[in-house]
Design an enzyme around this catalytic site. Sequence first.
Site, short mmCIF file in Angstrom:
data_model
loop_
_atom_site.label_atom_id
_atom_site.label_comp_id
_atom_site.label_asym_id
_atom_site.label_seq_id
_atom_site.Cartn_x
_atom_site.Cartn_y
_atom_site.Cartn_z
CG HIS A 175 -30.14 -22.03 35.04
ND1 HIS A 175 -29.09 -21.53 34.29
CD2 HIS A 175 -30.97 -20.98 35.26
CE1 HIS A 175 -29.29 -20.24 34.07
NE2 HIS A 175 -30.43 -19.88 34.66
CB SER A 198 -30.67 -16.84 36.07
OG SER A 198 -31.29 -17.34 34.92
CG ASP A 251 -27.20 -23.95 33.38
OD1 ASP A 251 -28.30 -24.05 32.82
OD2 ASP A 251 -26.82 -22.93 33.98
C1 MLT Z 1 -31.95 -14.95 30.25
O1 MLT Z 1 -32.96 -14.86 29.59
O2 MLT Z 1 -31.36 -13.98 30.74
C2 MLT Z 1 -31.39 -16.32 30.44
O3 MLT Z 1 -32.01 -17.20 29.56
C3 MLT Z 1 -31.53 -16.77 31.84
C4 MLT Z 1 -32.96 -16.86 32.22
O4 MLT Z 1 -33.52 -15.87 32.65
O5 MLT Z 1 -33.53 -17.95 32.11
#
Ligand code: MLT
Length: 213
Positions: free
Chosen positions: A188, A107, A157
Amino acid sequence: MTDVELGFRHRFVPGTHPAAPPLLLLHGTGGNENDLLPMGEALRPGAALLSPRGQVLENGMPRFFRRLAEGVFDLDDLRARTGQLADFVEAARRKYGIGAPIAVGFSNGANVAAALLLLRPGTLRGALLLRPMVPLIPEPLPALDGVPVQIVAGRTDPIVPPAGTEALAELLRTCGAEVRIAWLAGGHGLAREDLEIGQRWMEAQEAGGAGGR
Ligand code: MLT
């Protein structure tokens, strides 16, 4: 023990298998330097593990760079923090005597790993990106000739739609990276298949000569 040296609070686990490439573990939003250690150990038993904690706090949750909204990144902060992370990796390599790592990012950690590839090529020897999106499009594009990248994406996701995954793969391929995408039925969150796909990919990297200290 968590080490606060080298600019980043981090954990380092020395490698016990000389053929295993070191892994740079990059957690998701709200995680920390401990989160991905079990996954790193399972992905490649005996690999050295370098696991920093992101330095940005969003409502108390560590991240690797600032965002303005979900999926909308503060690009100046992203560039600066990616540079700091690359400098940390270089300093850690000297301190711990390890080679260039393979990043394993989830992520937000996958997004900063992609940013390392795009902004500081040479820092990583490859990357396993779990639920990544395009962090930014640099000018000019870097040369990533032959750098292996495995993306694992979730078809449902809600944070990264399939087109976002494809866009990142296309961007990295345009730079010359060897990109594969594995699609999971889920969303996700991490699933068991992430580990299985990652293990197979790691084995293929070593069979292809990506070993090291
Ligand atoms: C981010 O902010 O890098 C992406 O949205 C993934 C997350 O951290 O939720």
